[in-house]
Enzyme design. Structure first.
Site, PDB file in Angstrom:
ATOM      1  N   LEU A 135      -9.496   0.549  -3.537  1.00 44.91           N
ATOM      2  CA  LEU A 135      -9.750   0.745  -4.953  1.00 44.91           C
ATOM      3  C   LEU A 135     -10.742  -0.295  -5.460  1.00 44.91           C
ATOM      4  O   LEU A 135     -10.606  -1.486  -5.187  1.00 44.91           O
ATOM      5  CB  LEU A 135      -8.455   0.647  -5.760  1.00 44.91           C
ATOM      6  CG  LEU A 135      -7.302   1.575  -5.353  1.00 44.91           C
ATOM      7  CD1 LEU A 135      -6.110   1.382  -6.293  1.00 44.91           C
ATOM      8  CD2 LEU A 135      -7.748   3.027  -5.344  1.00 44.91           C
ATOM      9  N   CYS A 136     -11.741   0.167  -6.198  1.00 42.22           N
ATOM     10  CA  CYS A 136     -12.700  -0.714  -6.847  1.00 42.22           C
ATOM     11  C   CYS A 136     -13.353  -1.642  -5.820  1.00 42.22           C
ATOM     12  O   CYS A 136     -13.936  -1.185  -4.866  1.00 42.22           O
ATOM     13  CB  CYS A 136     -12.005  -1.499  -7.961  1.00 42.22           C
ATOM     14  SG  CYS A 136     -11.022  -0.491  -9.077  1.00 42.22           S
ATOM     15  N   ALA A 137     -13.246  -2.963  -6.031  1.00 38.31           N
ATOM     16  CA  ALA A 137     -13.827  -3.898  -5.070  1.00 38.31           C
ATOM     17  C   ALA A 137     -13.122  -3.811  -3.727  1.00 38.31           C
ATOM     18  O   ALA A 137     -13.714  -4.132  -2.693  1.00 38.31           O
ATOM     19  CB  ALA A 137     -13.746  -5.320  -5.618  1.00 38.31           C
TER      20      ALA A 137
END
Length: 591
Positions: free
Chosen positions: A325-327
């Protein structure tokens, strides 16, 4: 003033133009109640303003000089805009103007804004001037970076100048004053002083004691089966008699705590995956201090490698599914490239990326703000401290959505003297973590050079990163109203990854709501298309809307990539990885 609707039931506006800018005009304010978190995302690891200060962006700079030069070369356009504004202001003064706020703009929902002639004219003047300023910026036809930078400044100036924020004329403030016999002013003043006394110096969005981790949030049953100085690995208790053979490992972002994926029961992504018969693991990152200043991408990449090995050994599985998720998606992709380069990618059955940016080209406001000078200053500041403080990062991202995340709570907390309502996503958003200086430097360098789009320009654990060598089946999720990881940029992962089988899903929500989107959300929709053409606009033209959450679609897709079914294990861990304590572990509790 604050709308406590569950973010899961609030669907963001869905544009039909894939290139639509999601910045609202002077007359718009999204009906999200501030629930669309501003403190998390792929770009939360790339933003230099978190160390050098967001106020830097309001100072005159080269972008403003180029804007002034463009307008100076177009005197006819400026004169026409000025004349039109003058005519509109004359109409407002005479009571003939029809300009009005958008129906969904909650700032001006009080009848006084339309019934009181003086307040009505004040509001109309605000709207007219704000809209004229926005149109004048568009008339300048600046390049993407300058336009995005100036739009950030202009959006904040317009939001701050809204008459609804003014204590002396706000109907909400006066009604609260009368209803409380003046106590609202006392309470609001106390709240203001308290908030401004320490970072992040923005209005409190949720009380720090509104929830308790392990009691209200992050309550999916499980155990911590491994712990190092960098992370804890949590395995969840199976909820079905049989489970899929290949386990699922979640890699959350390194700047936030993992329990955004394990909120209250019924809204937990991890709980849902477990209920669908998956053996689920999640990495819980430690909240680093000065001692961790040298932790870099390799440090975190090695943690993912270790977690993959542990999950495979515990479940006796030849392969594992990864969801980043995300980074955490950036990190997972880089690890995947390393595994491919070292001949170990056969350990991975599939890769899922949630609101992840691998290509930083025109990737939103945060990337537009980065320049070489700011990047250097930011890296020096975090190196001197040893880390980047997540609290200052929360302040930066709040200013990206000023109406929802600043002035909404300004009115509620200070003008009305009310306590903000308890809200789990905003509690998680305020529960920030720090980022080691070395990792902060790595992400800025990658963003500045857009390194992940260039084979070999970045490395992971000694291997050159070439995303085209990641040929495992992939599932990519983006949010159509995502202001942190714009979906056209997230879509480019379909062109960078080497898999011939990539399923791109476009949720109807913003950055956080695109992830926290359970099947119980009646307004949830997502879009699918049969292929992944190079142009995201072509993809959108072919896409069909599907009612419901993407979670069931993902677990159905994942079932074909998770081996056969087997008897669910009776115990967690194994002889080598013995349970060290119950979920949610200890690192998630660190402040």
């Amino acid at each position: 003033m604050v709308d406590v609707k569950d973010v899961i039931t609030v669907a963001a506006a869905t544009p039909t133009d894939a290139t639509r800018n999601t910045t609202r005009t002077a007359g718009e304010s999204a009906d999200t109640g501030g629930a669309e978190s501003a403190g998390a995302g792929a770009l939360d690891l790339l933003l230099p303003q978190a160390t050098v200060g967001v106020l830097r962006r309001f100072r005159p700079d080269a972008s403003m000089a180029r804007y002034a030069f463009r307008l100076a070369r177009r005197p006819g356009t400026v004169a026409a805009r000025s004349a039109k504004l003058g005519a509109e202001l004359a109409g407002i003064a005479a009571g003939r103007s029809a300009i009005a706020p958008q129906p969904r703009d909650r700032r001006f929902s009080d009848p006084a804004w339309s019934g009181n002639p003086w307040l009505k004219r004040t509001l109309q003047t605000y709207l007219a001037v704000g809209q004229a300023a926005e149109k004048l910026l568009a008339d300048a036809e600046l390049d993407w970076r300058d336009n995005t930078r100036l739009k950030f400044v202009l959006t904040n100036l317009i939001a701050a100048s809204a008459p609804s924020n003014n204590l002396l004329i706000s109907p909400a403030a006066w009604k609260a004053f009368i209803d409380t016999g003046g106590l609202s002013v006392v309470r609001g003043s106390r709240a203001f002083v308290s908030d401004m006394a320490s970072s992040p110096r923005i209005p409190t969005m949720v009380a720090p004691d509104a929830f308790e981790i392990g009691t209200d949030l992050a309550v999916t049953p499980g155990a911590m089966v491994a712990r190092t100085d960098v992370y804890e690995l949590i395995q969840y208790q199976p909820a079905t008699p049989t489970v899929h053979q290949f386990p699922l490992l979640m890699v959350p972002p390194m700047i936030n705590k993992y329990y955004i994926a394990d909120l209250a029961p019924g809204r937990s992504m991890l709980e849902f995956f477990v209920a669908q018969g998956y053996q689920v693991f999640v990495i819980s990152w430690r909240n680093p201090g000065k001692h961790a200043r040298d932790w870099d991408l390799n440090t975190y990449g090695n943690a993912v490698i270790e977690s993959v090995s542990a999950a495979r050994e515990i479940t006796k599985a030849p392969k594992i599914n990864i969801i980043g998720l995300c980074a955490g998606g950036i990190l997972s992709s880089m690890v995947g490239a390393h595994l491919s380069a070292t001949g170990q990618l056969d350990q991975v059955a599939s890769l899922c990326l949630g609101v992840t940016l691998l290509d930083m080209t025109e990737a939103g406001t945060t990337v537009s703000m980065m320049d070489e000078g700011t990047a250097k200053a930011s890296m020096l500041a975090s190196r001197a401290r040893g880390y980047m403080d997540g609290r200052t990062l929360a302040e930066v991202f709040a200013w990206l959505r000023p109406d929802d995340l600043i002035w909404n709570y300004w009115v509620n907390n200070y003008l009305q003297g009310k306590a903000p309502p308890p809200f789990d996503i905003l509690y998680w958003n305020a529960d920030t973590t720090r980022m080691p200086a070395a990792l902060h430097r790595n992400f800025i360098e990658i963003a500045m050079s857009n390194a992940l789009t260039k084979p070999g320009a970045a490395s992971m654990l000694g291997s050159p990163v070439d995303l085209s060598r990641i040929d495992v089946d992939s599932y990519v999720v983006a949010g159509i109203d995502d202001h942190i990881s714009p979906w056209p940029s997230a879509y480019r992962a379909t062109q960078l990854l080497g898999s011939r089988n990539i399923r791109f899903v476009l949720s109807n929500s913003g950055h956080i709501a695109a992830m926290v989107n359970p099947p119980s959300n009646p307004k949830a929709t997502y879009r699918l298309a049969p292929g992944n053409p190079p142009d995201h606009r072509e993809w959108l033209a072919q896409a069909e809307t599907v009612q419901g959450s993407w979670w069931p679609d993902y677990t159905t897709w994942l079932a074909d990539r998770s081996g056969g079914m087997k008897q669910a294990p009776r115990t967690l861990g194994n002889a080598k990885f013995r349970p060290l304590g119950p979920a949610p572990g200890t690192y998630v509790l660190q402040r």
